[in-house]
Each structure stands twice: as C-alpha cells, then as structure tokens.
Design an enzyme around this catalytic site. Structure first.
Site, short mmCIF file in Angstrom:
data_model
loop_
_atom_site.label_atom_id
_atom_site.label_comp_id
_atom_site.label_asym_id
_atom_site.label_seq_id
_atom_site.Cartn_x
_atom_site.Cartn_y
_atom_site.Cartn_z
N LYS A 96 0.88 -1.18 0.00
CA LYS A 96 0.00 0.00 0.00
C LYS A 96 0.92 1.23 0.00
O LYS A 96 1.40 1.66 1.04
CB LYS A 96 -0.88 -0.04 1.26
CG LYS A 96 -2.24 0.63 1.14
CD LYS A 96 -2.17 2.12 0.90
CE LYS A 96 -1.76 2.92 2.10
NZ LYS A 96 -1.50 4.35 1.75
N CYS A 100 13.97 11.37 5.94
CA CYS A 100 13.94 11.05 7.37
C CYS A 100 15.31 11.23 8.01
O CYS A 100 15.42 11.45 9.21
CB CYS A 100 13.45 9.62 7.56
SG CYS A 100 14.42 8.44 6.60
N GLU A 123 9.87 16.80 14.63
CA GLU A 123 10.26 16.60 13.23
C GLU A 123 9.42 17.54 12.35
O GLU A 123 8.20 17.47 12.37
CB GLU A 123 10.01 15.15 12.81
CG GLU A 123 10.49 14.87 11.40
CD GLU A 123 10.12 13.48 10.90
OE1 GLU A 123 8.95 13.08 11.06
OE2 GLU A 123 11.00 12.79 10.35
P1 NAD Z 1 2.59 8.65 7.24
O1 NAD Z 1 2.83 7.93 8.51
O2 NAD Z 1 1.54 9.70 7.21
O3 NAD Z 1 2.18 7.64 6.08
C1 NAD Z 1 3.02 6.55 5.72
C2 NAD Z 1 2.17 5.46 5.12
O4 NAD Z 1 1.32 4.93 6.14
C3 NAD Z 1 1.24 5.92 3.99
O5 NAD Z 1 1.20 4.92 3.01
C4 NAD Z 1 -0.10 6.05 4.70
O6 NAD Z 1 -1.20 5.92 3.84
C5 NAD Z 1 -0.04 4.89 5.68
N1 NAD Z 1 -0.90 5.00 6.85
C6 NAD Z 1 -1.36 6.12 7.46
N2 NAD Z 1 -2.16 5.79 8.50
C7 NAD Z 1 -2.20 4.43 8.55
C8 NAD Z 1 -2.86 3.50 9.40
N3 NAD Z 1 -3.62 3.89 10.42
N4 NAD Z 1 -2.68 2.19 9.15
C9 NAD Z 1 -1.90 1.77 8.14
N5 NAD Z 1 -1.27 2.62 7.30
C10 NAD Z 1 -1.41 3.93 7.50
O7 NAD Z 1 4.00 9.21 6.79
P2 NAD Z 1 4.31 10.15 5.58
O8 NAD Z 1 3.82 11.52 5.93
O9 NAD Z 1 3.87 9.49 4.32
O10 NAD Z 1 5.91 10.13 5.57
C11 NAD Z 1 6.70 11.00 6.30
C12 NAD Z 1 7.26 10.31 7.53
O11 NAD Z 1 7.96 9.14 7.16
C13 NAD Z 1 8.25 11.17 8.28
O12 NAD Z 1 7.99 11.09 9.65
C14 NAD Z 1 9.59 10.51 7.96
O13 NAD Z 1 10.58 10.71 8.94
C15 NAD Z 1 9.20 9.08 7.87
N6 NAD Z 1 10.18 8.32 7.11
C16 NAD Z 1 10.99 7.44 7.79
C17 NAD Z 1 11.96 6.72 7.13
C18 NAD Z 1 12.86 5.75 7.85
O14 NAD Z 1 13.53 4.98 7.19
N7 NAD Z 1 12.92 5.77 9.17
C19 NAD Z 1 12.11 6.88 5.75
C20 NAD Z 1 11.29 7.79 5.09
C21 NAD Z 1 10.31 8.49 5.78
#
Ligand code: NAD
Length: 485
Positions: free
Chosen positions: A173, A282, A385
């Site tokens: 997803k 990130c 963040e």
């Molecule tokens: P997000 O958590 O909003 O969404 C990430 C994914 O999770 C999306 O596909 C979203 O649709 C899904 N999602 C949201 N709610 C959900 C739920 N309740 N159940 C299941 N899936 C759900 O994050 P974002 O805004 O897309 O990305 C930014 C964040 O990602 C930042 O905090 C960044 O630091 C982090 N990030 C971390 C890494 C790492 O390797 N640690 C890498 C890239 C990004």
C-alpha cells in the site's frame, strides 16, 4: 487525466467501490491524476491473490526468483526517464534528483536483493558426537508493505525486493500522496511476466486500505515506513495479533561540526543534509550543532550558501529545490516557521513561502530554505520533526555537551559528525544513540548494513542480511548422530 489502477492478481483493476482520490502535482497545485480510494474488499482481494500465489512462489528455486527480480530491475532501468518524470510530477522534487537518486536506487534495490538471495545461507552446528543442528529459513507468507511519500519508489522497492526474494508474496500500500511510480512499477511487473498474485499493489488512504492490510489475519508480516504516530497506530493493531513488524519512523537528526573539521566539506555536507529533497528525508540533519569557536563563521558561510540554493520549477535543470509534497505539508512547515519566531528564533535566511518564476508554478507549494539560530534548546522547533527545508543551528562548548544535546531527543535515526580527529570520531559515533552515524559524510550507505532507528525512530532493522532474516522464519532441525559402535 491519467487514472491509476490497482494491481491485483496480475491484472490492473478498478477499486471495487469505484471511488478515487485526487492526485496533485505539488509544483502547480493542480490535480493531474486519479488514485483508487481502495477499501477493505480491495485489500481482501489482494490478500487472497497473494495467499494463493505463495505456495508456488515460495517453492520456486532461488535462482528463478532472482531472475524474475532482475528482469524487473532491468525494466526500471530501461524506463528510467519516464519513471523519474513521474516521480518529479507526483512528488515535487527536482527531476534531476529523481533521475540521479530515487530511480537508480530502485534498480539497485531489486538487483541487490535478487542476487543476495542466491548467496543467503543457513547455519549448521555440530554437537560433537551427539547431533547435527541446522536452521532453515522459511518465507513467512503474505507480507504487508506500507510506504511513505518522500522517496516513493526508492522505499517501496527497498521493502518489496527482499520480501519477494525470500519467497514471500506481497500486498503493498504505497502513500496515497505519491502513487504514480508504484502504479508504473505494477505495469512493469506485468511486462516482466511476474506470476499473478506474487506482488499486489493496492492504492488508497492509510486509515482505510492501510489499516485493513495491517489488521488482516492472513498477513503475518508488516513492514512500515512513515511517521511515528502512524507507527504507533500500526503497533497497536498488529501487536495483539502477534505479527512480525518492522517500523521505520521519524527523525530529528543531529549534525555536529567540531572546530577541527574540514570546514568547507562540513558546510557543503551540511547544506545537503539539511535541504536535500526539500528537507523531506527522514535522515536529514535538521539540528546543526557547531563548536563555539567556529560558530559565527559557520553560520555566516552556511547562510550565504543556503541563500544561493535555487528554489524553482522541478522540471528545470538548475533547480536545487522543488516543491513540498502537498498543501498539507506546505502549511505544516510554514506553521513551524511561525512557531520558530514565537519561540524567539532568529531567522537567518528564508522563513516563508518561496515565489518561483513563471506562470506554471504560481500555485505550487514552495518554501524557502530556512536557517534559524538563537532558539532555546528545549523548544518545540528543536524537538519536533518538521520534515521541510528548515534547520536550526546551536553552538556547543565541548564533546560531552554536544553528545548530551544530540541524544536529548525522542528520536534516534541518524547523526553526522564532522571532525578530523579519528579518536573523537569513533568515540562520538559510539556515544550517540542512533541507528546510523556518519563521519564526514551524509547519506552514504552500503546496502549490506542493517538499517533502522532507535527509540521512536524505529523497531527492527531492514537492509542486507537483516532484511532477509526479517522476511523469513528460522526453523531448527536437530538430527541425532548415532554414536560410534
Ligand atoms: P505517514 O505515517 O503519514 O504515512 C506513511 C504510510 O502509512 C502511507 O502509506 C499512509 O497511507 C499509511 N498510513 C497512514 N495511517 C495508517 C494507518 N492507520 N494504518 C496503516 N497505514 C497507515 O507518513 P508520511 O507523511 O507518508 O511520511 C513521512 C514520515 O515518514 C516522516 O515522519 C519521515 O521521517 C518518515 N520516514 C521514515 C523513514 C525511515 O527509514 N525511518 C524513511 C522515510 C520516511
């Protein structure tokens, strides 16, 4: 206008409910595609397809799985320009960055895990004259993969490739904010002749499609990358079902510059680690700490360099910074810039929305690269963040102080340290609580090393052997060795 479709059981299909979400081009603020707003039924169909495909795919010789994944890598490479453009339009990042980083890395991910599976070996241990113990590593079944918007194809392929290589089947997803490259990947998988059901890509929101995937009883493995609050939600849902979960989450990474550092390299490296991908990585070093003896000189040089970064149309070759990914993210970052002022910060450059020349981008989500100093150490801007082109700079007096500052965070994803003192480099790397510490560099990583975060940045590790282990279940076999007559 292009309509994205789900990839389920080898076919491109519409969402069963017929609902779609608008997909925006962040550089123009215009809707340019429609994305399926999939529901529980779509997830159910995808899981059933993956479940049915699992026996044949998991029993296929590793060499054959390797060949299938290498074919996908070759097709991504052959379609590099089209994919880079798709990522640029979908995400707002400069086309040059998508072309040089995101898409090549997706090719590498598939190649790396395709070939690593043919070298993956199981352990065996002889108990002298008693028994031979060996460990089989079995694929776990259907893996549920959830990815974010900042590095869309890079991070999706980072998870899909090891899951498939080890013999799992997948329901993925991708982020609803940037679905286009995942859609294009599904078309390439069809072209590559990947057997039906082995990989399924279902588009939609996290709260609906994502949550349905996480809570599905036939999906024993969940790999998630995204925000910490979402990770906590996923852990709450998957925990009571005893699923194996990897959570890669947020960061607020320190970037430490000692007086003895190569000054120019530290400025150049810090510019990259603060502003790459509009600060939406990130691993970005958003908290910069500079030893007090070079603090003023560093701030002056760094700010002068940040002012020279060109915020522009992502399609233009000379744009260093593109648009932020969405209106939501744009407003969030601007609200943090106001907060920085409220918290007493001095805005040294940037500090607001950026105006980009030309009619095409007049409604895009552009923010100026922003450098803030003089903030209290424990204020929100230094703790939370922001995930935008914003960094704070704080002076420090000595090693102990800066290690304490670096570790004074709920996160623990990465850190950078700039020094020519080898002893100090190793000592500080050891003392910082983060999954990755870079010395005199940033974002350099061999795919074989374990990757992940500590504290609220992550649980579990991916990358290299860790990924192959994550997607497999060890099973020990103990064979009695008859004693000599
Ligand atoms: P997000 O958590 O909003 O969404 C990430 C994914 O999770 C999306 O596909 C979203 O649709 C899904 N999602 C949201 N709610 C959900 C739920 N309740 N159940 C299941 N899936 C759900 O994050 P974002 O805004 O897309 O990305 C930014 C964040 O990602 C930042 O905090 C960044 O630091 C982090 N990030 C971390 C890494 C790492 O390797 N640690 C890498 C890239 C990004």
């Amino acid at each position: 206008m292009e309509t994205i479709l789900n990839y389920i059981n080898g076919g491109m299909v519409e969402p069963t409910g017929g609902a779609y979400l608008d997909n925006f081009n962040p550089a123009t603020g215009e809707v340019y595609a429609q994305t399926p707003d999939s529901n529980e039924k779509d997830i159910e169909n995808a899981v059933q397809a993956a479940y049915a495909a699992f026996p044949a795919w998991s029993r296929m010789p590793a060499n054959a799985r390797c060949d299938a994944l290498l074919k996908i890598a070759d097709l991504i490479e052959a379609n590099m320009d089209e994919l880079a453009l798709a990522e640029c339009v979908d995400n707002g990042k400069p086309l040059s960055l998508a072309r040089s980083l995101d898409i090549p890395r997706a090719v590498e991910n598939f190649r790396f895990f395709a070939t690593s599976i043919i070298h993956f070996h199981s352990e065996s241990h002889m108990m002298d004259g008693v028994a031979l113990n060996y460990t089989l590593r079995k694929p776990r079944g259907v893996a549920g993969i959830i990815s974010p918007w900042n590095l869309p194809l890079y991070l999706l392929s980072w998870k899909i490739a090891p899951a498939l290589a080890t013999g799992n089947t997948v329901v993925a997803k991708p982020s609803e904010v940037t679905p286009m490259t995942a859609y294009k990947l599904s078309l390439l998988c069809q072209q590559a002749g990947l057997p039906a059901g082995v990989l399924n890509i279902v588009h939609g929101t996290g709260v609906r499609a994502g949550a349905a995937l996480v809570s599905h009883k036939s999906v024993p493995t969940i790999s998630f990358t995204g925000g910490t609050a979402t990770g906590a939600e996923i852990a709450r849902s998957a925990g009571p079902m005893f699923k194996k979960v990897a959570l890669e989450m947020g960061g607020k990474n320190p970037n430490i510059i000692f007086t003895d550092a190569d000054f120019n390299a530290a400025v150049k490296g810090s510019l990259k680690s603060s502003f790459a991908n509009q600060g939406q990585v990130c691993l970005c070093g958003s908290r910069v700490y500079v030893e007090s003896s070079i603090y003023e000189k560093f701030v002056e040089t760094f700010v002068a360099a940040a002012k020279k970064l060109k915020v522009g149309d992502p399609l233009e070759k000379d744009s260093d910074q593109g648009a932020l990914v969405s209106k939501l993210q744009y407003e969030k970052v601007l609200s943090y810039l106001q907060l920085a002022r409220d918290e007493g910060g001095k805005i040294r450059c940037g500090g607001g929305a950026a105006t980009v020349s030309g009619e095409r981008c007049k409604n895009g989500y552009f923010v100026e690269p922003t450098v803030i100093t003089d903030l209290p150490i424990h204020c929100r801007v230094n703790k939370e963040e922001i995930f935008g082109p914003v960094c704070t700079i704080t002076p420090f007096e000595n090693e102990d102080e800066v290690v304490a500052l670096a570790n004074d965070t709920d996160y623990g994803l990465s850190a950078s340290v700039w020094t020519k003192d080898v002893g100090r480099a190793h000592r500080v790397a050891d003392r910082i609580n983060a999954g990755t510490v870079w010395i005199n560099c940033w974002l350099v990583r061999d795919l074989r090393v374990p990757f992940g975060g500590m504290k609220q940045s992550g649980v579990g590790r991916e990358g290299g052997l860790e990924a192959l282990r994550f997607y497999t279940e060890p099973k020990n076999v103990c064979v009695r060795v008859p004693s000599h007559a």
